[in-house]
Scaffold this motif. Structure first.
Motif, PDB file in Angstrom:
ATOM      1  N   PHE A  62       0.831  -1.192   0.000  1.00 42.33           N
ATOM      2  CA  PHE A  62       0.000   0.000   0.000  1.00 42.33           C
ATOM      3  C   PHE A  62       0.871   1.249   0.000  1.00 42.33           C
ATOM      4  CE2 PHE A  62      -2.557  -3.318   1.923  1.00 42.33           C
ATOM      5  CZ  PHE A  62      -3.752  -3.200   1.245  1.00 42.33           C
ATOM      6  N   ALA A  63       0.410   2.282  -0.674  1.00 43.05           N
ATOM      7  CA  ALA A  63       1.163   3.537  -0.768  1.00 43.05           C
ATOM      8  C   ALA A  63       1.360   4.172   0.611  1.00 43.05           C
ATOM      9  CB  ALA A  63       0.441   4.517  -1.697  1.00 43.05           C
ATOM     10  N   GLN A  64       0.456   3.911   1.551  1.00 40.11           N
ATOM     11  CA  GLN A  64       0.544   4.510   2.886  1.00 40.11           C
ATOM     12  C   GLN A  64       1.619   3.847   3.752  1.00 40.11           C
ATOM     13  OE1 GLN A  64      -2.189   3.311   1.364  1.00 40.11           O
ATOM     14  NE2 GLN A  64      -4.008   4.487   1.868  1.00 40.11           N
ATOM     15  N   ASP A  65       2.080   2.658   3.351  1.00 39.82           N
ATOM     16  CA  ASP A  65       3.067   1.939   4.152  1.00 39.82           C
ATOM     17  C   ASP A  65       4.377   2.717   4.200  1.00 39.82           C
ATOM     18  OD1 ASP A  65       1.325  -0.131   4.723  1.00 39.82           O
ATOM     19  OD2 ASP A  65       1.953  -1.326   3.007  1.00 39.82           O
ATOM     20  N   GLY A  66       4.904   2.866   5.409  1.00 41.86           N
ATOM     21  CA  GLY A  66       6.140   3.602   5.621  1.00 41.86           C
ATOM     22  C   GLY A  66       5.935   5.074   5.917  1.00 41.86           C
ATOM     23  N   THR A  67       4.682   5.520   5.910  1.00 40.83           N
ATOM     24  CA  THR A  67       4.420   6.930   6.188  1.00 40.83           C
ATOM     25  C   THR A  67       4.531   7.191   7.695  1.00 40.83           C
ATOM     26  OG1 THR A  67       2.026   6.573   6.333  1.00 40.83           O
ATOM     27  CG2 THR A  67       2.916   7.219   4.181  1.00 40.83           C
ATOM     28  N   VAL A  68       4.676   8.457   8.030  1.00 38.35           N
ATOM     29  CA  VAL A  68       4.810   8.854   9.428  1.00 38.35           C
ATOM     30  C   VAL A  68       3.504   8.575  10.164  1.00 38.35           C
ATOM     31  CG1 VAL A  68       5.122  10.831  10.986  1.00 38.35           C
ATOM     32  CG2 VAL A  68       6.583  10.579   8.960  1.00 38.35           C
ATOM     33  N   PHE A  69       3.638   7.930  11.317  1.00 42.84           N
ATOM     34  CA  PHE A  69       2.511   7.698  12.214  1.00 42.84           C
ATOM     35  C   PHE A  69       2.511   8.827  13.235  1.00 42.84           C
ATOM     36  CE2 PHE A  69       0.933   5.824  16.238  1.00 42.84           C
ATOM     37  CZ  PHE A  69      -0.380   5.617  15.851  1.00 42.84           C
ATOM     38  N   GLN A  70       1.412   9.533  13.336  1.00 39.30           N
ATOM     39  CA  GLN A  70       1.325  10.740  14.159  1.00 39.30           C
ATOM     40  C   GLN A  70       1.125  10.483  15.654  1.00 39.30           C
ATOM     41  OE1 GLN A  70       1.823  13.827  12.930  1.00 39.30           O
ATOM     42  NE2 GLN A  70       2.152  12.990  10.892  1.00 39.30           N
ATOM     43  N   ASN A  71       0.678   9.288  16.033  1.00 39.56           N
ATOM     44  CA  ASN A  71       0.409   8.973  17.441  1.00 39.56           C
ATOM     45  C   ASN A  71      -0.620   9.933  18.043  1.00 39.56           C
ATOM     46  OD1 ASN A  71       0.705   7.472  19.832  1.00 39.56           O
ATOM     47  ND2 ASN A  71       2.380   8.752  20.554  1.00 39.56           N
ATOM     48  N   ARG A  72      -1.612  10.308  17.251  1.00 43.24           N
ATOM     49  CA  ARG A  72      -2.658  11.234  17.717  1.00 43.24           C
ATOM     50  C   ARG A  72      -3.430  10.689  18.910  1.00 43.24           C
ATOM     51  NH1 ARG A  72      -3.996  11.586  11.870  1.00 43.24           N
ATOM     52  NH2 ARG A  72      -2.712  13.273  11.092  1.00 43.24           N
ATOM     53  N   GLU A  73      -3.539   9.374  18.981  1.00 41.27           N
ATOM     54  CA  GLU A  73      -4.261   8.747  20.079  1.00 41.27           C
ATOM     55  C   GLU A  73      -3.491   8.844  21.388  1.00 41.27           C
ATOM     56  OE1 GLU A  73      -3.458   7.399  17.185  1.00 41.27           O
ATOM     57  OE2 GLU A  73      -5.378   7.187  16.165  1.00 41.27           O
ATOM     58  N   GLY A  74      -2.176   9.048  21.289  1.00 40.62           N
ATOM     59  CA  GLY A  74      -1.344   9.192  22.474  1.00 40.62           C
ATOM     60  C   GLY A  74      -1.100   7.908  23.239  1.00 40.62           C
ATOM     61  N   PRO A  77       4.482   5.968  23.512  1.00 45.91           N
ATOM     62  CA  PRO A  77       5.253   7.022  24.176  1.00 45.91           C
ATOM     63  C   PRO A  77       5.350   8.263  23.289  1.00 45.91           C
ATOM     64  CG  PRO A  77       6.364   4.917  24.401  1.00 45.91           C
ATOM     65  CD  PRO A  77       5.229   4.701  23.452  1.00 45.91           C
ATOM     66  N   ARG A  78       5.271   9.415  23.902  1.00 46.73           N
ATOM     67  CA  ARG A  78       5.309  10.685  23.176  1.00 46.73           C
ATOM     68  C   ARG A  78       6.706  10.907  22.594  1.00 46.73           C
ATOM     69  NH1 ARG A  78       2.481  15.504  26.233  1.00 46.73           N
ATOM     70  NH2 ARG A  78       0.755  14.107  25.959  1.00 46.73           N
ATOM     71  N   ARG A  79       6.770  11.114  21.295  1.00 51.51           N
ATOM     72  CA  ARG A  79       8.033  11.347  20.606  1.00 51.51           C
ATOM     73  C   ARG A  79       7.824  12.444  19.564  1.00 51.51           C
ATOM     74  NH1 ARG A  79       9.443   8.631  24.391  1.00 51.51           N
ATOM     75  NH2 ARG A  79      10.498   6.631  24.291  1.00 51.51           N
ATOM     76  N   SER A  80       8.907  12.918  18.986  1.00 47.57           N
ATOM     77  CA  SER A  80       8.814  13.971  17.970  1.00 47.57           C
ATOM     78  C   SER A  80       8.189  13.425  16.692  1.00 47.57           C
ATOM     79  CB  SER A  80      10.192  14.551  17.672  1.00 47.57           C
ATOM     80  OG  SER A  80      11.045  13.543  17.171  1.00 47.57           O
ATOM     81  N   THR A  81       7.600  14.320  15.901  1.00 48.33           N
ATOM     82  CA  THR A  81       6.999  13.939  14.636  1.00 48.33           C
ATOM     83  C   THR A  81       8.057  13.310  13.745  1.00 48.33           C
ATOM     84  OG1 THR A  81       5.407  15.730  14.793  1.00 48.33           O
ATOM     85  CG2 THR A  81       5.762  14.804  12.602  1.00 48.33           C
ATOM     86  N   GLY A  82       7.717  12.198  13.146  1.00 44.26           N
ATOM     87  CA  GLY A  82       8.643  11.483  12.279  1.00 44.26           C
ATOM     88  C   GLY A  82       9.317  10.305  12.955  1.00 44.26           C
ATOM     89  N   TYR A  83       9.117  10.173  14.265  1.00 39.04           N
ATOM     90  CA  TYR A  83       9.745   9.093  15.027  1.00 39.04           C
ATOM     91  C   TYR A  83       9.127   7.737  14.677  1.00 39.04           C
ATOM     92  CZ  TYR A  83      11.526   6.499  19.053  1.00 39.04           C
ATOM     93  OH  TYR A  83      12.148   5.580  19.871  1.00 39.04           O
ATOM     94  N   TYR A  84       7.802   7.712  14.504  1.00 43.50           N
ATOM     95  CA  TYR A  84       7.085   6.463  14.227  1.00 43.50           C
ATOM     96  C   TYR A  84       6.672   6.393  12.756  1.00 43.50           C
ATOM     97  CZ  TYR A  84       6.438   6.130  19.329  1.00 43.50           C
ATOM     98  OH  TYR A  84       6.632   6.050  20.684  1.00 43.50           O
ATOM     99  N   HIS A  85       6.658   5.163  12.222  1.00 43.02           N
ATOM    100  CA  HIS A  85       6.162   4.909  10.866  1.00 43.02           C
ATOM    101  C   HIS A  85       5.223   3.712  10.924  1.00 43.02           C
ATOM    102  CE1 HIS A  85       9.716   7.330  10.120  1.00 43.02           C
ATOM    103  NE2 HIS A  85       9.121   7.685   9.001  1.00 43.02           N
TER     104      HIS A  85
END
Length: 128
Positions: A62-74, A77-85
């Motif tokens: 899928f094209a979405q695979d590897g995109t940044v995960f925002q962790n909006r749900e919290g 652990p809280r990290r800077s934007t771009g930390y999770y994919h």
């Protein structure tokens, strides 16, 4: 060439190892307590396929695979934007991407599995 987060984590691992070797402590953020754990061997076979694709650097379904995960749900652990994919875990019989995902962090083997579209996460234990 874009490398998956797993292949670019050596610096963070070295810092963690250094802190542990000199008697430092590593503390979990409050959000970590809400994250469970799961043995890699207990994951569905499709999650194993996704983890293998991440290690190989794709190609992803899928094209979405590897995109940044925002962790909006919290939940994570809280990290800077771009930390999770995030990466899709195929759901057999689903006409969509489904609800299952692997979310990777920057630390070595910092992989989380969710079967309910980010409501809950389990840290994947790669040693069992």
């Amino acid at each position: 060439m874009r490398f998956p987060p797993h292949l670019t984590r050596i610096g963070s691992a070295a810092a963690l190892l250094s802190a542990l070797l000199v008697g430092g402590t590593v503390t979990a953020s409050p959000a970590t307590a809400a994250v469970g754990s799961v043995c890699q061997s207990d994951l569905p076979s499709q999650a194993h396929d996704t983890l293998a694709l991440i290690e190989q650097g794709g190609p992803f379904p899928f094209a979405q695979d590897g995109t940044v995960f925002q962790n909006r749900e919290g939940v994570l652990p809280r990290r800077s934007t771009g930390y999770y994919h995030e990466y899709t875990v195929i759901t057999p019989g689903s006409d969509t991407r489904g609800a299952r995902r692997v979310v990777t962090g920057e630390e070595p083997q910092e992989d989380y599995y969710t079967a309910d579209h980010y409501a809950t996460f389990d840290l994947i234990d790669h040693g069992c």
